[in-house]
Design an enzyme around this catalytic site. Structure first.
Site, PDB file in Angstrom:
ATOM      1  N   GLY A   1      12.722 -18.852   7.836  1.00  7.80           N
ATOM      2  CA  GLY A   1      12.616 -18.138   9.100  1.00  7.80           C
ATOM      3  C   GLY A   1      11.309 -17.399   9.334  1.00  7.80           C
TER       4      GLY A   1
ATOM      5  N   ASN B   1       8.890 -18.565  11.125  1.00  8.86           N
ATOM      6  CA  ASN B   1       8.612 -18.746  12.562  1.00  8.86           C
ATOM      7  C   ASN B   1       9.490 -17.829  13.404  1.00  8.86           C
ATOM      8  OD1 ASN B   1       6.550 -20.949  13.276  1.00  8.86           O
ATOM      9  ND2 ASN B   1       7.709 -21.852  11.584  1.00  8.86           N
TER      10      ASN B   1
ATOM     11  N   ARG C   1      31.159 -34.729  12.812  1.00  8.91           N
ATOM     12  CA  ARG C   1      29.872 -34.295  13.379  1.00  8.91           C
ATOM     13  C   ARG C   1      30.057 -33.850  14.823  1.00  8.91           C
ATOM     14  NH1 ARG C   1      25.568 -32.834  10.367  1.00  8.91           N
ATOM     15  NH2 ARG C   1      23.794 -32.718  11.748  1.00  8.91           N
TER      16      ARG C   1
ATOM     17  N   ASN D   1      10.498 -27.199  20.180  1.00  3.09           N
ATOM     18  CA  ASN D   1      10.511 -27.376  18.726  1.00  3.09           C
ATOM     19  C   ASN D   1       9.105 -27.172  18.182  1.00  3.09           C
ATOM     20  OD1 ASN D   1      11.485 -28.314  16.110  1.00  3.09           O
ATOM     21  ND2 ASN D   1      10.415 -30.247  16.534  1.00  3.09           N
TER      22      ASN D   1
ATOM     23  N   HIS E   1       6.729 -28.393  15.085  1.00  5.34           N
ATOM     24  CA  HIS E   1       6.663 -29.415  14.029  1.00  5.34           C
ATOM     25  C   HIS E   1       5.348 -29.254  13.261  1.00  5.34           C
ATOM     26  CE1 HIS E   1       7.606 -33.120  11.978  1.00  5.34           C
ATOM     27  NE2 HIS E   1       6.329 -33.426  12.103  1.00  5.34           N
TER      28      HIS E   1
ATOM     29  N   ASP F   1      11.024 -36.025  17.719  1.00  4.47           N
ATOM     30  CA  ASP F   1       9.641 -35.522  17.824  1.00  4.47           C
ATOM     31  C   ASP F   1       8.844 -36.278  18.896  1.00  4.47           C
ATOM     32  OD1 ASP F   1      10.149 -33.738  15.714  1.00  4.47           O
ATOM     33  OD2 ASP F   1       9.512 -35.185  14.210  1.00  4.47           O
TER      34      ASP F   1
ATOM     35  N   GLN G   1      -2.235 -20.534  10.280  1.00  6.48           N
ATOM     36  CA  GLN G   1      -3.319 -20.824  11.236  1.00  6.48           C
ATOM     37  C   GLN G   1      -2.823 -21.504  12.516  1.00  6.48           C
ATOM     38  OE1 GLN G   1      -6.605 -22.854   9.366  1.00  6.48           O
ATOM     39  NE2 GLN G   1      -6.803 -21.318   7.759  1.00  6.48           N
TER      40      GLN G   1
ATOM     41  N   GLU H   1       1.272 -22.553  13.278  1.00  5.26           N
ATOM     42  CA  GLU H   1       2.651 -22.378  13.763  1.00  5.26           C
ATOM     43  C   GLU H   1       2.952 -20.994  14.308  1.00  5.26           C
ATOM     44  OE1 GLU H   1       5.802 -24.065  11.343  1.00  5.26           O
ATOM     45  OE2 GLU H   1       4.332 -25.136  10.162  1.00  5.26           O
TER      46      GLU H   1
HETATM   47  C1  GAR Z   1       8.187 -24.945   9.517  1.00  6.83           C
HETATM   48  O1  GAR Z   1       7.028 -25.411   8.877  1.00  6.83           O
HETATM   49  C2  GAR Z   1       8.522 -25.830  10.702  1.00  6.83           C
HETATM   50  O2  GAR Z   1       7.400 -26.300  11.379  1.00  6.83           O
HETATM   51  C3  GAR Z   1       9.262 -26.953  10.037  1.00  6.83           C
HETATM   52  O3  GAR Z   1      10.078 -26.318   9.073  1.00  6.83           O
HETATM   53  C4  GAR Z   1       9.409 -25.137   8.615  1.00  6.83           C
HETATM   54  C5  GAR Z   1      10.365 -23.970   8.715  1.00  6.83           C
HETATM   55  O4  GAR Z   1       9.812 -22.794   8.182  1.00  6.83           O
HETATM   56  N1  GAR Z   1      10.011 -27.736  10.980  1.00  6.83           N
HETATM   57  C6  GAR Z   1      10.158 -29.057  10.884  1.00  6.83           C
HETATM   58  O5  GAR Z   1       9.724 -29.705   9.957  1.00  6.83           O
HETATM   59  C7  GAR Z   1      10.913 -29.698  12.044  1.00  6.83           C
HETATM   60  N2  GAR Z   1      10.790 -31.123  12.007  1.00  6.83           N
HETATM   61  P1  GAR Z   1      10.369 -21.359   8.561  1.00  6.83           P
HETATM   62  O6  GAR Z   1      11.877 -21.403   8.340  1.00  6.83           O
HETATM   63  O7  GAR Z   1       9.688 -20.421   7.598  1.00  6.83           O
HETATM   64  O8  GAR Z   1      10.019 -21.078   9.990  1.00  6.83           O
END
Ligand code: GAR
Length: 208
Positions: free
Chosen positions: A12, A14, A66, A108, A110, A151, A179, A181
């Site tokens: 988490g 982000n 699901r 999203n 990525h 994606d 840098q 996200e």
């Molecule tokens: C992040 O790097 C995000 O971009 C990636 O998972 C990580 C989560 O980190 N997402 C993907 O790969 C989606 N396809 P976080 O839990 O520390 O934010």
């Protein structure tokens, strides 16, 4: 106030960047209405609770099918009156019904420059492992709207990040987060909340 629901699976960082942006006022006119994790016991849920944001775990393991899990997820998002759904490291395929209902209202982050290193099997640390295996010299991150493809939705913003000699997947992942996200995702949410993003012909237009 735009109501944002953040979906998470793990650490988490982000999510934290979004919480901090709202607190600092760099993300304006946004209320984080809830955080939903598909995994129990993850740091994301702690981060939400610490910020007094309603936090929920909806795990596929608690459902027989699901479809039941997908319905529970969508019901929770609906009940939080989400205007925008943010996938911040949510490593679960988004149900088609949700993509339809929240068309151009799901974004999203990525950890690569789409269309490189994305699609089925490319998530989290794996993306950086593949980038290093291929020997690319530049990678980065992408924020995009979510459509039915994996994606493949309209790109909102991208930022390049250098790959350095001796990088491990973990070191590269951290640099891409720092840098790219943690800058791109809060900015995209602020732009969305303040009417600076529109989608036309499958492409995102930015207003200043
Ligand atoms: C992040 O790097 C995000 O971009 C990636 O998972 C990580 C989560 O980190 N997402 C993907 O790969 C989606 N396809 P976080 O839990 O520390 O934010």
């Amino acid at each position: 106030m735009l109501k944002v629901v953040v979906l998470v699976s793990g650490g988490g960082t982000n999510l934290q960047a979004i919480i901090d942006g709202v607190a600092a006022g760099t993300i304006k006119n946004v209320e984080i209405a809830g955080v939903i994790s598909n995994n129990y016991g993850v740091k994301s849920l702690e981060r939400a609770e610490k910020a007094s944001i309603p936090a929920f775990c909806i795990s596929p393991k608690d459902f027989d099918t699901r479809e039941e899990f997908n319905n529970a997820l969508l019901d929770r998002i609906d009940s939080l009156s989400a205007d925008l759904v943010v996938l911040a490291g949510f490593l679960v395929r988004i149900p088609e019904a949700m993509v339809k209902k929240y068309s151009n209202r799901i974004i999203n982050i990525h950890p690569s420059l789409i269309p490189s290193f994305c699609g089925v099997g490319y998530y989290g640390l794996k993306v950086h492992e593949k980038a290093l295996e291929r020997g690319v010299k530049v990678t980065g991150a992408t924020v995009h709207f979510v459509n039915e493809g994996m994606d493949e939705g309209p790109i909102i913003a991208q930022k390049a990040v250098e790959v350095l000699e001796g990088d491990t997947p973990e070191v590269l992942q951290r640099r891409v987060m720092e840098q790219a996200e943690w800058i791109l995702l809060p900015k995209a949410i602020d732009d969305f909340a303040n009417g600076r993003l529109t989608v036309s012909d499958g492409k995102v237009l930015h207003k200043n």
